[in-house]
Design a protein around this motif. Structure first.
Motif, PDB file in Angstrom:
ATOM      1  N   ASP A  25      51.420   1.197 -18.021  1.00 26.82           N
ATOM      2  CA  ASP A  25      52.005   0.503 -19.175  1.00 26.82           C
ATOM      3  C   ASP A  25      53.513   0.275 -19.037  1.00 26.82           C
ATOM      4  N   GLY A  26      54.074   0.665 -17.885  1.00 26.57           N
ATOM      5  CA  GLY A  26      55.502   0.469 -17.632  1.00 26.57           C
ATOM      6  C   GLY A  26      56.366   1.664 -17.978  1.00 26.57           C
ATOM      7  N   SER A  27      55.822   2.640 -18.667  1.00 29.43           N
ATOM      8  CA  SER A  27      56.602   3.834 -19.002  1.00 29.43           C
ATOM      9  C   SER A  27      56.779   4.703 -17.752  1.00 29.43           C
ATOM     10  N   THR A  28      57.731   5.598 -17.806  1.00 27.73           N
ATOM     11  CA  THR A  28      57.973   6.486 -16.679  1.00 27.73           C
ATOM     12  C   THR A  28      57.740   7.934 -17.091  1.00 27.73           C
ATOM     13  N   ARG A  29      57.388   8.741 -16.110  1.00 27.77           N
ATOM     14  CA  ARG A  29      57.226  10.187 -16.306  1.00 27.77           C
ATOM     15  C   ARG A  29      58.013  10.894 -15.221  1.00 27.77           C
ATOM     16  N   VAL A  30      58.565  12.047 -15.568  1.00 26.62           N
ATOM     17  CA  VAL A  30      59.346  12.837 -14.622  1.00 26.62           C
ATOM     18  C   VAL A  30      58.659  14.174 -14.418  1.00 26.62           C
ATOM     19  N   PHE A  31      58.518  14.566 -13.158  1.00 22.76           N
ATOM     20  CA  PHE A  31      57.910  15.839 -12.800  1.00 22.76           C
ATOM     21  C   PHE A  31      58.896  16.629 -11.953  1.00 22.76           C
ATOM     22  N   HIS A  32      58.842  17.929 -12.077  1.00 21.94           N
ATOM     23  CA  HIS A  32      59.634  18.818 -11.228  1.00 21.94           C
ATOM     24  C   HIS A  32      58.662  19.643 -10.395  1.00 21.94           C
ATOM     25  N   ASP A  33      58.937  19.759  -9.102  1.00 21.72           N
ATOM     26  CA  ASP A  33      58.087  20.551  -8.221  1.00 21.72           C
ATOM     27  C   ASP A  33      58.986  21.383  -7.325  1.00 21.72           C
ATOM     28  N   THR A  34      58.630  22.622  -7.099  1.00 21.07           N
ATOM     29  CA  THR A  34      59.384  23.517  -6.223  1.00 21.07           C
ATOM     30  C   THR A  34      58.513  23.899  -5.048  1.00 21.07           C
ATOM     31  N   HIS A  35      59.068  23.804  -3.840  1.00 24.39           N
ATOM     32  CA  HIS A  35      58.343  24.173  -2.625  1.00 24.39           C
ATOM     33  C   HIS A  35      59.089  25.288  -1.919  1.00 24.39           C
ATOM     34  N   THR A  36      58.344  26.210  -1.344  1.00 24.35           N
ATOM     35  CA  THR A  36      58.918  27.181  -0.428  1.00 24.35           C
ATOM     36  C   THR A  36      58.653  26.639   0.968  1.00 24.35           C
ATOM     37  N   GLU A  37      59.706  26.374   1.696  1.00 26.67           N
ATOM     38  CA  GLU A  37      59.579  25.819   3.036  1.00 26.67           C
ATOM     39  C   GLU A  37      60.071  26.840   4.043  1.00 26.67           C
ATOM     40  N   GLY A  38      59.751  26.618   5.303  1.00 25.69           N
ATOM     41  CA  GLY A  38      60.043  27.636   6.295  1.00 25.69           C
ATOM     42  C   GLY A  38      60.967  27.202   7.406  1.00 25.69           C
ATOM     43  N   ILE A  39      61.610  28.196   7.951  1.00 17.99           N
ATOM     44  CA  ILE A  39      62.475  28.023   9.112  1.00 17.99           C
ATOM     45  C   ILE A  39      61.898  28.941  10.183  1.00 17.99           C
ATOM     46  N   PHE A  40      61.212  28.361  11.152  1.00 21.20           N
ATOM     47  CA  PHE A  40      60.533  29.156  12.160  1.00 21.20           C
ATOM     48  C   PHE A  40      60.817  28.592  13.546  1.00 21.20           C
ATOM     49  N   PRO A  41      60.824  29.454  14.543  1.00 21.52           N
ATOM     50  CA  PRO A  41      60.997  28.935  15.908  1.00 21.52           C
ATOM     51  C   PRO A  41      59.773  28.116  16.319  1.00 21.52           C
ATOM     52  N   ARG A  42      59.958  27.227  17.252  1.00 20.89           N
ATOM     53  CA  ARG A  42      58.879  26.367  17.739  1.00 20.89           C
ATOM     54  C   ARG A  42      57.674  27.196  18.190  1.00 20.89           C
ATOM     55  N   SER A  43      57.899  28.347  18.795  1.00 19.95           N
ATOM     56  CA  SER A  43      56.788  29.186  19.261  1.00 19.95           C
ATOM     57  C   SER A  43      55.917  29.651  18.091  1.00 19.95           C
ATOM     58  N   ALA A  44      56.513  29.913  16.936  1.00 23.60           N
ATOM     59  CA  ALA A  44      55.727  30.318  15.761  1.00 23.60           C
ATOM     60  C   ALA A  44      54.827  29.179  15.302  1.00 23.60           C
ATOM     61  N   TRP A  45      55.326  27.952  15.348  1.00 23.45           N
ATOM     62  CA  TRP A  45      54.500  26.795  14.972  1.00 23.45           C
ATOM     63  C   TRP A  45      53.338  26.625  15.936  1.00 23.45           C
ATOM     64  N   ARG A  46      53.623  26.738  17.225  1.00 22.62           N
ATOM     65  CA  ARG A  46      52.554  26.593  18.231  1.00 22.62           C
ATOM     66  C   ARG A  46      51.478  27.667  18.037  1.00 22.62           C
TER      67      ARG A  46
END
Length: 77
Positions: A25-46
């Protein structure tokens, strides 16, 4: 998007997202989302890909010069 600096020696950090959608209908809605992201060495991903049953990941550089991992299910499993 707001990225919060990780604590010293932390392997995760918080990112807050503000998402705005436009409804039919043209109206807008606002959402808030929080993520926990990671910092890992490439070996951990593999290792994580292998434990999840994936073949070794390919690493590609996206148009913004960021590395992206992609992997397929390991057919040998």
């Amino acid at each position: 998007e707001w990225t919060h600096a990780p604590a010293d020696a932390a392997t995760t950090y918080q990112v807050d997202y503000a998402i705005v959608t436009r409804e039919a209908d043209g109206s807008t809605r606002v959402f808030h989302d929080t993520h926990t992201e990671g910092i890992f060495p490439r070996s951990a991903w593999r290792d994580a890909f292998a434990r999840a049953g994936f073949a070794p990941p390919e690493v590609r550089v996206d148009p913004w010069s960021r590395e992206a991992f992609s992997a397929r299910a390991d057919a040998a499993r």
